[in-house]
Design a protein around this motif. Sequence first.
Motif, short mmCIF file in Angstrom:
data_model
loop_
_atom_site.label_atom_id
_atom_site.label_comp_id
_atom_site.label_asym_id
_atom_site.label_seq_id
_atom_site.Cartn_x
_atom_site.Cartn_y
_atom_site.Cartn_z
N ASN A 91 0.87 -1.18 0.00
CA ASN A 91 0.00 0.00 0.00
C ASN A 91 0.91 1.23 0.00
OD1 ASN A 91 -2.24 1.75 0.29
ND2 ASN A 91 -1.98 1.73 2.52
N ALA A 92 1.40 1.60 -1.18
CA ALA A 92 2.44 2.62 -1.32
C ALA A 92 1.83 4.02 -1.23
CB ALA A 92 3.16 2.43 -2.65
N SER A 93 1.68 4.51 0.00
CA SER A 93 0.90 5.73 0.24
C SER A 93 1.72 6.92 0.71
CB SER A 93 -0.17 5.43 1.30
OG SER A 93 0.45 5.06 2.53
N VAL A 94 3.05 6.88 0.52
CA VAL A 94 3.88 7.95 1.08
C VAL A 94 4.33 8.96 0.03
CG1 VAL A 94 6.02 8.49 2.31
CG2 VAL A 94 4.65 6.50 2.98
N ALA A 95 4.91 8.49 -1.06
CA ALA A 95 5.53 9.41 -2.02
C ALA A 95 5.65 8.73 -3.37
CB ALA A 95 6.90 9.85 -1.51
N PHE A 96 6.32 9.42 -4.30
CA PHE A 96 6.66 8.86 -5.60
C PHE A 96 8.16 8.99 -5.81
CE2 PHE A 96 2.25 10.31 -6.32
CZ PHE A 96 1.68 9.13 -6.78
N VAL A 97 8.71 8.06 -6.59
CA VAL A 97 10.11 8.15 -6.98
C VAL A 97 10.19 7.85 -8.47
CG1 VAL A 97 10.61 5.72 -6.45
CG2 VAL A 97 12.46 7.40 -6.44
N THR A 98 11.09 8.57 -9.16
CA THR A 98 11.29 8.35 -10.59
C THR A 98 12.57 7.55 -10.80
OG1 THR A 98 10.19 10.43 -11.14
CG2 THR A 98 11.60 9.47 -12.82
N TYR A 104 7.16 5.48 -9.64
CA TYR A 104 6.76 4.44 -8.70
C TYR A 104 6.18 5.06 -7.43
CZ TYR A 104 9.69 1.46 -11.64
OH TYR A 104 10.24 0.78 -12.71
N ALA A 105 5.05 4.52 -6.98
CA ALA A 105 4.52 4.88 -5.67
C ALA A 105 5.27 4.06 -4.63
CB ALA A 105 3.02 4.59 -5.61
N VAL A 106 5.65 4.70 -3.52
CA VAL A 106 6.49 4.03 -2.53
C VAL A 106 5.96 4.26 -1.13
CG1 VAL A 106 8.57 4.14 -3.95
CG2 VAL A 106 8.06 6.02 -2.38
N THR A 107 6.35 3.36 -0.24
CA THR A 107 6.10 3.50 1.19
C THR A 107 7.32 2.93 1.90
OG1 THR A 107 4.53 3.06 2.98
CG2 THR A 107 4.88 1.28 1.37
N GLU A 108 7.24 2.70 3.20
CA GLU A 108 8.39 2.21 3.97
C GLU A 108 8.51 0.69 3.81
OE1 GLU A 108 10.33 4.46 5.55
OE2 GLU A 108 8.97 6.08 4.96
N SER A 109 8.60 0.25 2.58
CA SER A 109 8.59 -1.17 2.25
C SER A 109 9.38 -1.38 0.97
CB SER A 109 7.13 -1.64 2.05
OG SER A 109 7.07 -2.86 1.35
N PRO A 110 10.01 -2.55 0.79
CA PRO A 110 10.75 -2.80 -0.45
C PRO A 110 9.87 -3.11 -1.65
CG PRO A 110 10.90 -4.71 0.99
CD PRO A 110 10.23 -3.62 1.78
N ALA A 141 10.90 5.42 2.25
CA ALA A 141 10.19 6.01 1.11
C ALA A 141 10.85 7.31 0.66
CB ALA A 141 8.73 6.28 1.50
N HIS A 142 12.03 7.62 1.20
CA HIS A 142 12.68 8.90 0.93
C HIS A 142 14.03 8.65 0.25
CE1 HIS A 142 9.51 10.55 3.39
NE2 HIS A 142 9.80 9.64 4.30
N TYR A 143 13.95 8.43 -1.05
CA TYR A 143 15.13 8.13 -1.85
C TYR A 143 15.97 9.39 -2.10
CZ TYR A 143 12.85 3.69 -3.11
OH TYR A 143 12.26 2.46 -3.09
#
Length: 206
Positions: A91-98, A104-110, A141-143
């Motif tokens: 449930n990638a509900s934190v941010a996006f990364v390119t 990609y939608a991301v959360t504190e998960s791999p 979630a903070h690349y």
Amino acid sequence: MVRNGPGMFKIGDTEYKHWFDGMAYIQRYHFEDGKMYYSARYLESEDYKKNMKANRIICSSFGTLQFPDPCKTLFQRLFSYFIPDKQCIDNASVAFVTAGDGVYAVTESPRLVRIDIDSLDCLGEVDIRKEAKISLHTYTAHYHNDHDGNLYNIGTIMGHCYVFTKTMNPLHAEGTDTLLYNHTQLVRVTANFHATMLFPTYTPQC
């Protein structure tokens, strides 16, 4: 511009217990001919689809344990509190990364969920653990990224070590393989050691 965050906190007669747990709600703002257009939808992750199908919360999250399946026996229901069906949420509900040409939608998960930037459809999931061949429990979630589009991140293996990762820009890969997890390198750091990683220039993505 796209934004991400938790948006659904009640499913059927069950509710999430923490602000971070709500189902991901992704929003898009774009400008055309002097006008701004807005679109939004829930991220159709595996967690989302399972919860919607059951009309209740059946996937654990940051502050909410999955609710026991009423069809299970007493002992099976007890074990479900201690042995979840899977270790990491998507449930990638934190941010996006390119990464390369993907968002990609991301959360504190791999587990990352790739989206179509125009329709907000899910295009598939990437699990960083496949390349790392380890059981990462958390993955921030903070690349950070450098000028070449390579990504840097840190994860944890609970009770064992930290894991620093560098994901090469898929667009710079040889051949046609652009799967994100196929270009991830890692460095393990145990509790007995400290590591300082210096990069020339980076930009936080959060």
